[in-house]
Write a protein that holds these residues in place. Structure first.
Motif, PDB file in Angstrom:
ATOM      1  N   TRP A 137       0.801  -1.214   0.000  1.00  0.00           N
ATOM      2  CA  TRP A 137       0.000   0.000   0.000  1.00  0.00           C
ATOM      3  C   TRP A 137       0.841   1.274   0.000  1.00  0.00           C
ATOM      4  O   TRP A 137       0.404   2.314  -0.472  1.00  0.00           O
ATOM      5  CB  TRP A 137      -0.950   0.008   1.198  1.00  0.00           C
ATOM      6  N   LEU A 140       1.332   3.309  -3.220  1.00  0.00           N
ATOM      7  CA  LEU A 140       0.180   4.102  -3.653  1.00  0.00           C
ATOM      8  C   LEU A 140       0.103   5.424  -2.899  1.00  0.00           C
ATOM      9  O   LEU A 140      -0.188   6.464  -3.476  1.00  0.00           O
ATOM     10  CB  LEU A 140      -1.113   3.304  -3.446  1.00  0.00           C
ATOM     11  N   ASN A 143       2.434   8.454  -3.927  1.00  0.00           N
ATOM     12  CA  ASN A 143       2.021   9.252  -5.088  1.00  0.00           C
ATOM     13  C   ASN A 143       1.295  10.528  -4.688  1.00  0.00           C
ATOM     14  O   ASN A 143       1.184  11.445  -5.487  1.00  0.00           O
ATOM     15  CB  ASN A 143       1.136   8.423  -6.014  1.00  0.00           C
TER      16      ASN A 143
END
Length: 184
Positions: A137, A140, A143
């Motif tokens: 995770w 992600l 970003n």
């Protein structure tokens, strides 16, 4: 949960999320269990999100130790060797599979564990009638750091990790000990 509660959950679902974290330093303001705490919180949020979509899952046990050799100069850090971590992951998962879980999600809560996790998953998938996968995770979340962080320092013990532990168990973060540090 008690064993009876686990038995009840197994009537509802065969999916479990297992955090693979660490016990290591995260600056003078954060608990040694910061990675594991973040992983458990993410697991809870994943289970809640899946439930909203009608997909039941269980937050499983966390593995609170990982590969942390680079932090052994800090008292309290506990580091496992890759073969030991692999054995722990495989045995925890084999126990859960024995009890009826058939969809196991290993949640990365400490980057240094990633290679061992992939290797353990490959072995587990070949040895058991179960689907086992790794979810990372953190890639992600990174970003979005530019949008939400003030310092752009989301790394080890930085603003992002501090915020995530504050969101989980705020009383464990000693903000009066936090200090700015920007590695070169």
């Amino acid at each position: 949960m008690t064993w009876e509660e686990v038995a009840e959950e197994l009537k509802r679902t065969d999916m479990v999320i297992i955090t693979v974290g660490s016990t290591e330093e995260h600056g003078p303001h954060m608990p040694l269990a910061a990675d594991t705490i973040q992983g458990i919180e993410v697991s809870k949020r994943i289970v809640t999100s899946l439930a909203a979509d009608g997909i039941p899952a269980v937050v499983g046990p966390a593995i609170p130790f990982g590969i942390s050799l680079q932090f052994m100069d800090f008292p309290g850090t506990i580091s496992l060797s890759p073969p030991t971590l692999s054995a722990v992951i495989k045995e925890v998962c084999a126990s859960l599979i024995h009890h009826g879980f058939r969809k196991l999600v290993l949640l990365v809560a400490h980057n240094e564990n990633l290679g061992v996790m992939y290797s353990a998953v490959q072995e587990l998938s070949q040895q058991h009638e179960a689907r086992v996968l790794v979810v990372h995770w953190m890639t992600l979340v990174k970003n979005h750091y530019a949008e939400i962080l003030k310092t752009k320092e989301g790394g080890h013990g930085g603003e992002a990790e501090t915020a995530r532990v504050l969101a989980s168990i705020p009383e464990l973060v000693l903000m009066e000990r936090a200090r700015a540090y920007h590695p070169k």
